[in-house]
Design an enzyme around this catalytic site. Sequence first.
Site, PDB file in Angstrom:
ATOM      1  N   SER A  21    -105.954  76.172   1.203  1.00  0.00           N
ATOM      2  CA  SER A  21    -107.143  76.565   1.958  1.00  0.00           C
ATOM      3  C   SER A  21    -106.712  77.443   3.117  1.00  0.00           C
ATOM      4  O   SER A  21    -105.643  78.060   3.093  1.00  0.00           O
ATOM      5  CB  SER A  21    -107.898  75.324   2.445  1.00  0.00           C
ATOM      6  OG  SER A  21    -109.166  75.670   2.980  1.00  0.00           O
ATOM      7  N   ASN A  22    -107.540  77.531   4.145  1.00  0.00           N
ATOM      8  CA  ASN A  22    -107.190  78.261   5.359  1.00  0.00           C
ATOM      9  C   ASN A  22    -107.820  77.558   6.553  1.00  0.00           C
ATOM     10  O   ASN A  22    -108.523  76.556   6.389  1.00  0.00           O
ATOM     11  CB  ASN A  22    -107.627  79.734   5.267  1.00  0.00           C
ATOM     12  CG  ASN A  22    -109.119  79.875   5.049  1.00  0.00           C
ATOM     13  OD1 ASN A  22    -109.931  79.467   5.877  1.00  0.00           O
ATOM     14  ND2 ASN A  22    -109.502  80.461   3.911  1.00  0.00           N
ATOM     15  N   ALA A  23    -107.568  78.081   7.727  1.00  0.00           N
ATOM     16  CA  ALA A  23    -107.980  77.398   8.962  1.00  0.00           C
ATOM     17  C   ALA A  23    -109.374  77.783   9.449  1.00  0.00           C
ATOM     18  O   ALA A  23    -109.725  77.513  10.600  1.00  0.00           O
ATOM     19  CB  ALA A  23    -106.959  77.674  10.063  1.00  0.00           C
ATOM     20  N   ALA A  88    -114.620  82.526   4.596  1.00  0.00           N
ATOM     21  CA  ALA A  88    -113.218  82.910   4.403  1.00  0.00           C
ATOM     22  C   ALA A  88    -112.710  82.191   3.157  1.00  0.00           C
ATOM     23  O   ALA A  88    -112.075  81.141   3.237  1.00  0.00           O
ATOM     24  CB  ALA A  88    -112.387  82.541   5.626  1.00  0.00           C
TER      25      ALA A  88
END
Length: 211
Positions: A21-23, A88
């Site tokens: 995933s991402n932040a 995102a």
Amino acid sequence: MRVLVTAGPTREYLDDVRYLSNASSGRMGYAIVQAGIQLGWDVVLVSGPVDLAPPQGCEFHAVMTTAQMRDAALKLFPGCDGVIAAAAVCDYKPKERISGKLSKTGGPITLEMIETDDVLAELGRNKEHRWVVGFALEAQNPRENALQKLRRKNCDWIVLNAPSAIGSETNECEFLGPTGDTLAAWSGSKAEVAGGLVGWIEGQKELGVRS
């Protein structure tokens, strides 16, 4: 005006407990939803997993993976006037998902990755009379890459911001048109940036005409 907003990250699972995933915090997308509601928009929010409560007054759809976000967005988009794609999404996923939990072996492992669905590009291909606002998070050659993304994904406008926006409570961005002109620029809290973006869109008298 009925507007679709995508927000937050997506997750791509390696096994039943681990994921890529991402932040992304989802704050930018959720602030856009709130600003739209305050202007009287009918807002549909498709959100990946975040630690935020959906703004009161929006139609909310929770998703986890990029494929789920794609399916929900494409289903809902025909009933909207436009989309602001602030999510995102995770761009890659493991080629194979392992059932259960991958155990340690005492040595390195190799993962084969494949690209996920391109949600923004599919919305752009299916926009017909609707308008599309994309987001470009760019580190190298930011303006050039953002304009390439705008054209490649058939957006009408694109918001250019930097990686520092991820997980932050503030943002600084440019709003670009298809000719490369800077139509607006905003900085400050994500609520302030969202207000500027939503106000700009609301101020357009003929949203069906490509600017």
